[in-house]
Every structure is written in structure tokens, then in C-alpha cells.
Enzyme design. Structure first.
Site, short mmCIF file in Angstrom:
data_model
loop_
_atom_site.label_atom_id
_atom_site.label_comp_id
_atom_site.label_asym_id
_atom_site.label_seq_id
_atom_site.Cartn_x
_atom_site.Cartn_y
_atom_site.Cartn_z
N LYS A 148 14.08 9.43 -3.12
CA LYS A 148 14.66 9.83 -1.84
C LYS A 148 16.11 10.26 -2.05
O LYS A 148 16.88 9.57 -2.75
CB LYS A 148 14.59 8.68 -0.84
CG LYS A 148 15.07 9.06 0.56
CD LYS A 148 14.75 7.96 1.55
CE LYS A 148 15.28 8.29 2.95
NZ LYS A 148 14.73 9.56 3.49
N HIS A 205 13.24 2.43 0.26
CA HIS A 205 12.47 3.64 0.00
C HIS A 205 12.27 3.85 -1.49
O HIS A 205 12.93 3.22 -2.32
CB HIS A 205 13.17 4.87 0.59
CG HIS A 205 13.03 4.99 2.08
ND1 HIS A 205 13.81 4.26 2.95
CD2 HIS A 205 12.20 5.73 2.86
CE1 HIS A 205 13.47 4.55 4.19
NE2 HIS A 205 12.49 5.44 4.16
#
EC number: 1.17.1.8
Length: 266
Positions: free
Chosen positions: A159, A155
């Protein structure tokens, strides 16, 4: 289709921005308000890059619910704020679609009980991308035949939680078709703590956080002389909107909590 009045919590985030655009282009969606602690008292159209929508912005959800009539709360905030919002929504009998992750088993159990008691539809989705949901379902199927598996989730570097909700949900589904077992050599030793990743019932999850990434996951199954890899990539946040749309439409007909989009797609 009948009009659905929606409140969006977290409109300034990248997911929130895409959701506002979804409201604008979907005829039966009506964005009646938004929640953003930095821009209370303004309108959606006042935010940079937003369409010309006059939906008011409230600094907190409690005040918003006191003044606005809505059918669904779409929460795209942070894990901690999302937990507060869904609890308030369920207790007030407001349907909600929650895109934040990080809920513990105990928290999900409590919310499930409250939603059942109040008979209010609630959907918590670790991932709104239909392709990601299919990846999880395919991985669950494969686990019946491949007992050795590891998960790599990748990601963007902003995040907040690790591992991702998608990775955790994937492992939960795999465990339904896989007996508990430790993978690798029984005497293996980590020379550096964490080198083998998080361990969930013998399944290792590896989290990667880098700029340039959006949301990606690879589930690797190993067998004698073969390997099966199931992978999904989201290259932009528009990939999540089909799942957001489906969730908002579906939650209108629910009277309980559903965790994961795999439980609402055929």
C-alpha cells in the site's frame, strides 16, 4: 436493470482483477474497455488469469474516451493517477467511481465544484467494503459517548499511502461528534519521533504495513473502567465488490460528487 457500460482503469491490480470478474458475473454490467499503460492494444482476455472478455485495453484514458462510449469509469489505480483520471472524467461529463485514496480537502473541494457545475455523478470511496463503512458509522455514533479514541489501521506492505483513506475518513466522522481535545498526559514526550502516530485534532492514527495483511482497522474507545473496540477485517478483495457494485449502480442517478459510501447506504 438497464445495461451499464463500464471502463476499468487498473485491471491488472488485485482490486482491478476482482472488478473484472464482477463485470463478467453481473448481467447488467458491460465492460467496454480498460486502461493499462503497459498493455495498450491488447484485450482483457490477453492478460493472465482474466476471463474471456474482448474489451480493448488502452494505454491512456484520454485516448480511451475518444474512442469508447461508456457510462461509468471505475478507477482502481494509484492515488496520483486516480486524481488525474477523475478530473478528466468529471470535466468530460463521464460518471466515475474512484477507489483510490489520498485526496486533500482542497482537491475534494475543487472536484465537488466541477461535478456540481457539470452535473455529473461521482463517487470517491476510501473503502468499498460495506462492513468497513458500517465500522465508520458505528465509530461516529460511539464518539458521542467516548471522547478518547485512537485508530489502528493495518494493510498489506504494498500500500502506497499512510494513513489509509479509511482511517482518515473514520477520524473525520468521529470529529463530527467529538470536541477537539488532546489525549494522554498533557506533558507526555515522544522519546522517538512518531511513536504516538499521526495526530489529527488529538486523535492518534497508527499505520501498520506487513505482508499477509489485506485491509483491517480497529477503532479503540476508552472510558472510565471500560473500553469499546470497533473492528473490521477484509480477508480478501472480494469483500470490496458489493460496494463497487452498489457504487456503479448508484452513480448513474447522481448529479454531484459523493465522498464515502456511508453517504449512499441507508
Amino acid at each position: 436493470m438497464k445495461e451499464i457500460k463500464v471502463i476499468i482503469a487498473g485491471p491488472r491490480g488485485r482490486m482491478g482483477h476482482e472488478a473484472v470478474l464482477l463485470m463478467e458475473r453481473t448481467e447488467h454490467f458491460n465492460l467496454v474497455a480498460a486502461v493499462d499503460y503497459k498493455h495498450g492494444g491488447e484485450k482483457i482476455s490477453d492478460l493472465p488469469g482474466m476471463p474471456a472478455l474482448d474489451a480493448p485495453i488502452y494505454a491512456d484514458l484520454h485516448t480511451c474516451l475518444e474512442e469508447v462510449e461508456a457510462d461509468v469509469l471505475l478507477d482502481l489505480t494509484t492515488p496520483e493517477v486516480g486524481k488525474q483520471h477523475v478530473t478528466l472524467a468529471v470535466e468530460r461529463g463521464l460518471r466515475s467511481v474512484i477507489g483510490t485514496t489520498g485526496f486533500t480537502e482542497e482537491e475534494l473541494k475543487q472536484l465537488t465544484e466541477i461535478a456540481k457545475e457539470k452535473a455529473v455523478g461521482t463517487i470517491i470511496a476510501p473503502n468499498f467494503a460495506i462492513g468497513a463503512v458500517l465500522m465508520m458509522k458505528f465509530s461516529q455514533m460511539a464518539a458521542k459517548y467516548f471522547q478518547d479514541v485512537e485508530v489502528i489501521e493495518l494493510h498489506h506492505d504494498q500500500k502506497l499511502d499512510a494513513p489509509s483513506g479509511t482511517a482518515v475518513k473514520t477520524v473525520e466522522l468521529i470529529r463530527q461528534n467529538r470536541e477537539s481535545k488532546q489525549q494522554g498526559h498533557p506533558n507526555e514526550v515522544e522519546q522517538l519521533e512518531g511513536a504516538r502516530g499521526a495526530n489529527v485534532d488529538g486523535i492518534h492514527i497508527h499505520s501498520v504495513r506487513l505482508p499477509g495483511l489485506i485491509a483491517h482497522q480497529e477503532v479503540m474507545f476508552g472510558g472510565d473502567g471500560q473500553m469499546l473496540t470497533v473492528r473490521h477485517d477484509s480477508f480478501n478483495r472480494a469483500s470490496f465488490m458489493s460496494g463497487v457494485k452498489l457504487s456503479i449502480e448508484t452513480v448513474m442517478n447522481l448529479d454531484h460528487l459523493v465522498y464515502g459510501l456511508e453517504n449512499i447506504i441507508d
